[in-house]
Design a protein around this motif. Structure first.
Motif, short mmCIF file in Angstrom:
data_model
loop_
_atom_site.label_atom_id
_atom_site.label_comp_id
_atom_site.label_asym_id
_atom_site.label_seq_id
_atom_site.Cartn_x
_atom_site.Cartn_y
_atom_site.Cartn_z
N SER A 1 11.57 11.21 3.38
CA SER A 1 10.63 11.24 2.38
C SER A 1 11.49 9.26 1.55
CB SER A 1 11.09 12.00 1.56
OG SER A 1 10.39 11.53 0.36
N ASP A 2 9.67 8.83 1.33
CA ASP A 2 10.18 7.88 0.68
C ASP A 2 10.41 7.92 -0.70
OD1 ASP A 2 11.09 4.51 0.60
OD2 ASP A 2 9.37 4.20 0.82
N HIS A 3 9.72 8.96 -1.08
CA HIS A 3 8.81 9.35 -2.58
C HIS A 3 10.19 8.37 -4.05
CE1 HIS A 3 12.08 12.15 -4.03
NE2 HIS A 3 11.52 12.42 -5.01
N ARG A 4 11.24 8.45 -3.68
CA ARG A 4 12.03 8.37 -4.56
C ARG A 4 11.86 6.74 -5.02
NH1 ARG A 4 18.73 9.41 -4.11
NH2 ARG A 4 18.16 6.86 -3.38
N ASP A 5 11.95 5.87 -4.10
CA ASP A 5 12.62 4.84 -4.51
C ASP A 5 10.75 4.03 -3.47
OD1 ASP A 5 14.53 4.71 -5.70
OD2 ASP A 5 15.98 4.76 -4.09
N ALA A 6 10.68 4.36 -2.71
CA ALA A 6 9.20 3.49 -2.41
C ALA A 6 10.38 2.38 -1.39
CB ALA A 6 8.50 3.16 -3.22
N SER A 7 11.17 1.99 -0.82
CA SER A 7 12.28 1.46 -0.47
C SER A 7 11.31 1.04 0.93
CB SER A 7 13.48 1.89 -0.54
OG SER A 7 14.26 0.89 0.48
N PHE A 8 10.93 1.99 1.54
CA PHE A 8 11.06 1.58 2.79
C PHE A 8 9.87 1.12 2.73
CE2 PHE A 8 7.81 2.75 6.59
CZ PHE A 8 8.69 2.52 7.49
N GLY A 9 7.78 1.41 1.96
CA GLY A 9 7.20 1.21 1.96
C GLY A 9 6.95 -0.35 1.17
N GLU A 10 8.01 -1.06 1.03
CA GLU A 10 7.49 -2.11 -0.22
C GLU A 10 8.58 -3.04 1.19
OE1 GLU A 10 9.60 -2.30 -3.86
OE2 GLU A 10 7.85 -1.52 -5.27
N ASN A 11 10.39 -2.96 1.77
CA ASN A 11 10.64 -3.56 2.59
C ASN A 11 9.56 -3.64 3.55
OD1 ASN A 11 12.31 -3.54 0.36
ND2 ASN A 11 13.64 -2.40 1.79
N TYR A 12 8.99 -2.57 3.92
CA TYR A 12 8.25 -2.91 5.46
C TYR A 12 6.52 -2.82 5.60
CZ TYR A 12 11.91 -1.43 8.20
OH TYR A 12 12.81 -1.25 9.22
N GLY A 13 6.43 -3.27 3.97
CA GLY A 13 4.84 -4.01 3.94
C GLY A 13 4.20 -2.80 4.30
N VAL A 14 4.09 -1.60 3.67
CA VAL A 14 3.40 -0.32 4.29
C VAL A 14 2.91 0.28 2.56
CG1 VAL A 14 3.62 -0.11 6.63
CG2 VAL A 14 5.12 0.94 4.77
N LEU A 15 3.38 0.15 1.47
CA LEU A 15 3.00 0.80 0.17
C LEU A 15 1.71 0.19 0.16
CD1 LEU A 15 4.14 2.60 -1.81
CD2 LEU A 15 5.23 0.66 -2.78
N ILE A 16 0.81 1.43 -0.28
CA ILE A 16 -1.04 1.75 -0.61
C ILE A 16 -0.33 1.57 -2.00
CG2 ILE A 16 -2.74 2.40 -1.16
CD1 ILE A 16 -2.50 3.50 1.72
N LYS A 17 -0.62 0.00 -2.99
CA LYS A 17 -0.78 -0.37 -4.16
C LYS A 17 -1.16 0.84 -5.37
CE LYS A 17 -1.29 -3.70 -8.23
NZ LYS A 17 -2.89 -4.99 -8.16
N GLU A 18 -2.81 1.02 -4.57
CA GLU A 18 -3.85 1.86 -5.32
C GLU A 18 -3.35 3.33 -5.24
OE1 GLU A 18 -5.38 -2.06 -4.55
OE2 GLU A 18 -4.48 -0.54 -2.89
N LEU A 19 -2.34 3.59 -4.21
CA LEU A 19 -2.43 5.90 -4.19
C LEU A 19 -0.99 6.04 -3.91
CD1 LEU A 19 -5.34 5.61 -1.51
CD2 LEU A 19 -5.33 6.12 -3.49
N ARG A 20 -0.07 4.96 -4.05
CA ARG A 20 1.36 4.94 -4.09
C ARG A 20 1.10 5.67 -2.98
NH1 ARG A 20 6.84 4.68 -5.33
NH2 ARG A 20 7.82 5.98 -6.75
N LEU A 21 1.00 5.56 -1.74
CA LEU A 21 1.37 6.66 -0.48
C LEU A 21 1.79 4.66 0.93
CD1 LEU A 21 -1.69 8.83 -0.15
CD2 LEU A 21 0.95 9.69 -0.91
N LEU A 22 1.97 5.05 2.46
CA LEU A 22 2.19 4.78 2.56
C LEU A 22 1.61 4.83 3.63
CD1 LEU A 22 6.30 5.41 3.69
CD2 LEU A 22 5.22 4.34 2.58
N ALA A 23 0.83 3.70 4.28
CA ALA A 23 -0.22 2.82 4.77
C ALA A 23 0.39 3.41 6.53
CB ALA A 23 -0.29 1.50 5.18
N ARG A 24 -0.26 3.89 7.25
CA ARG A 24 -0.17 4.02 8.76
C ARG A 24 0.49 2.92 9.33
NH1 ARG A 24 -1.13 8.88 10.39
NH2 ARG A 24 -2.91 9.15 9.18
N ALA A 25 1.41 3.11 9.77
CA ALA A 25 1.87 2.27 10.43
C ALA A 25 2.88 2.31 11.82
CB ALA A 25 2.71 1.13 9.87
N ILE A 26 3.74 1.26 12.96
CA ILE A 26 4.10 2.23 13.89
C ILE A 26 5.21 0.57 13.39
CG2 ILE A 26 4.88 2.77 15.89
CD1 ILE A 26 3.59 5.16 14.85
#
Length: 165
Positions: free
Chosen positions: A106-131
């Protein structure tokens, strides 16, 4: 940055886009038992990392089940699925769906993975689908930002890259 849509509407991805050859960025996420997990926990191992918006939706559920099945067949590759879902929800979903061959994180706490891998969707605070495939030396060897978040990734290309890493 990758051009990504969610239900055909353009979204903004926060963070830096990852490219093949990059050093894999650091991140901190939570395991289903609320322990912090970082890439150091997988040091020296090949990783196939799937980011999904929510494990409890149709495409994300199918994707996670598929990678769970494949994880049992790939030697020396650790499969991780990362979403913004709470660890409790991930744990419940895994138990209900018999998912035991990969780690849901879970990346819910810090969005650390989302921000560091460029997958955090600004408008939804969800992660984009990526591999992402990361080799044993922490180099990124494969990247797919799925252009429409509600679509499936290219499973065969990702699995082939993981086997070759």
């Amino acid at each position: 940055m990758a051009n990504v849509t969610f239900q055909q509407e353009p979204v903004t991805l926060l963070g830096q886009e990852i490219k093949v050859g990059d050093q894999a960025p650091d991140f901190t996420v939570l395991s289903n038992d609320l322990k912090e997990v970082t890439p150091a926990d997988y040091k020296g191992k090949v990783r196939l990392i799937a980011s999904v918006p929510s494990i409890d939706t149709g495409v994300c559920s199918e994707e996670t089940k598929r990678f769970n099945e494949e994880a049992d067949k790939i030697d020396n590759v650790h499969v991780l699925t990362i979403s913004m879902d709470l660890p409790f929800a991930q744990q419940r979903w895994c138990a209900a769906n018999g998912v035991k061959n990969l780690d849901t994180l879970s990346d819910h706490r810090d969005a650390s993975f989302g921000e560091n891998y460029g997958v955090l969707i600004k408008e939804l605070r969800l992660l984009a689908r990526a591999i992402f495939v990361v080799d044993a030396n922490d180099k990124v060897t494969y990247v797919e930002y799925v252009d429409e978040v509600t679509n499936h990734p290219d499973y065969e290309a990702a699995l082939s890259a993981a086997k070759q890493a």
